[in-house]
Design a protein around this motif. Structure first.
Motif, PDB file in Angstrom:
ATOM      1  N   ASP A 177     -72.073-114.654   0.230  1.00  0.00           N
ATOM      2  CA  ASP A 177     -73.367-114.343  -0.368  1.00  0.00           C
ATOM      3  C   ASP A 177     -74.457-114.719   0.638  1.00  0.00           C
ATOM      4  O   ASP A 177     -74.928-115.855   0.676  1.00  0.00           O
ATOM      5  N   LYS A 200     -77.734-116.544  -0.164  1.00  0.00           N
ATOM      6  CA  LYS A 200     -77.744-117.992  -0.360  1.00  0.00           C
ATOM      7  C   LYS A 200     -77.643-118.749   0.964  1.00  0.00           C
ATOM      8  O   LYS A 200     -77.610-119.971   0.976  1.00  0.00           O
ATOM      9  N   THR A 234     -63.017-123.367  -0.486  1.00  0.00           N
ATOM     10  CA  THR A 234     -63.267-122.613  -1.717  1.00  0.00           C
ATOM     11  C   THR A 234     -63.256-123.581  -2.895  1.00  0.00           C
ATOM     12  O   THR A 234     -62.450-124.504  -2.951  1.00  0.00           O
ATOM     13  N   LYS A 235     -64.194-123.359  -3.816  1.00  0.00           N
ATOM     14  CA  LYS A 235     -64.240-124.161  -5.045  1.00  0.00           C
ATOM     15  C   LYS A 235     -63.416-123.484  -6.129  1.00  0.00           C
ATOM     16  O   LYS A 235     -62.637-124.128  -6.804  1.00  0.00           O
ATOM     17  N   THR A 236     -63.647-122.191  -6.291  1.00  0.00           N
ATOM     18  CA  THR A 236     -62.904-121.404  -7.277  1.00  0.00           C
ATOM     19  C   THR A 236     -62.550-120.071  -6.643  1.00  0.00           C
ATOM     20  O   THR A 236     -63.234-119.600  -5.730  1.00  0.00           O
ATOM     21  N   ARG A 237     -61.472-119.487  -7.152  1.00  0.00           N
ATOM     22  CA  ARG A 237     -61.068-118.181  -6.631  1.00  0.00           C
ATOM     23  C   ARG A 237     -60.349-117.398  -7.714  1.00  0.00           C
ATOM     24  O   ARG A 237     -59.499-117.928  -8.412  1.00  0.00           O
ATOM     25  N   ASN A 239     -62.519-112.529  -5.313  1.00  0.00           N
ATOM     26  CA  ASN A 239     -63.782-113.219  -5.581  1.00  0.00           C
ATOM     27  C   ASN A 239     -63.566-114.727  -5.457  1.00  0.00           C
ATOM     28  O   ASN A 239     -62.580-115.263  -5.950  1.00  0.00           O
ATOM     29  N   TYR A 240     -64.509-115.376  -4.811  1.00  0.00           N
ATOM     30  CA  TYR A 240     -64.391-116.817  -4.641  1.00  0.00           C
ATOM     31  C   TYR A 240     -65.769-117.432  -4.486  1.00  0.00           C
ATOM     32  O   TYR A 240     -66.738-116.771  -4.146  1.00  0.00           O
ATOM     33  N   GLU A 241     -65.825-118.717  -4.771  1.00  0.00           N
ATOM     34  CA  GLU A 241     -67.046-119.487  -4.585  1.00  0.00           C
ATOM     35  C   GLU A 241     -66.733-120.565  -3.554  1.00  0.00           C
ATOM     36  O   GLU A 241     -65.660-121.179  -3.588  1.00  0.00           O
TER      37      GLU A 241
END
Length: 181
Positions: free
Chosen positions: A80, A83, A114-117, A121-123
């Motif tokens: 992103d 950001k 990565t925090k979540t995936r 899609n991942y954060e």
């Protein structure tokens, strides 16, 4: 005589080795990057053969990975750009001035844990300035990242040129038929 053992697969070359290799080292120092044997016992022919093999190994066509795994941890590429902070931008600009010293630092900014995936899609975690761990990442990940930027630069330049030409054509051929002089 010692048998020289060097990587046979570019995936086995660390980013730190690649960064040092790009410094245009002497043949002896280049071999020391990949082999810790007794170099003084190596024949000149073997040294040259090993260096030729290293040079060939480094001539790769890398591919980009959005997700990489390193030391049991998953890292995701910046996903992103809205950001992306000014501080991150400044650090990337600064470190890109000498990639032979700072490639691992650039990677640590652009690849984050990565925090979540969920599928593609991942954060990712926020940038925390940590750099040293990426010295041991395979160099192919860094070069793949560079391919990403080169390919996108070409796409954006082509897109920009086409868009610019469209605007110029619109200006020259106005709908009222008057054109521009």
């Amino acid at each position: 005589m010692n048998k020289i053992k060097i990587p046979t697969n570019f995936q086995d070359v660390t980013l730190w080795q690649w960064m040092r290799y790009k410094k245009e080292l002497s043949p002896i120092d280049k071999l020391k990057l990949f082999w810790d044997g007794n170099i003084s016992a190596v024949s000149i022919n073997a040294l040259q053969t090993a260096n030729d093999a290293i040079d060939e190994l480094m001539d790769v066509d890398p591919r980009f990975f959005k997700i990489i795994n390193h030391k049991g941890k998953e890292y995701g590429f910046i996903n992103d750009w809205d950001k992306f902070t000014t501080g991150e931008w400044i650090d990337v600009e600064t470190y890109c001035k000498d990639l032979t010293l700072n490639a691992h630092k650039v990677m640590s900014i652009l690849y984050r844990p990565t925090k979540t995936r969920a599928g593609d899609n991942y954060e990712i975690e926020p940038y925390n300035g940590s750099h040293e761990d990426f010295k041991e990442v395979p160099a192919s990940f860094f070069l793949g990242m560079m391919v990403f930027f080169c390919e996108n630069k070409s796409k954006y330049l082509t897109s920009f040129q086409a868009s610019l030409m469209e605007k110029v054509t619109q200006m020259l051929l106005r709908k009222d038929g008057t054109g521009m002089t």
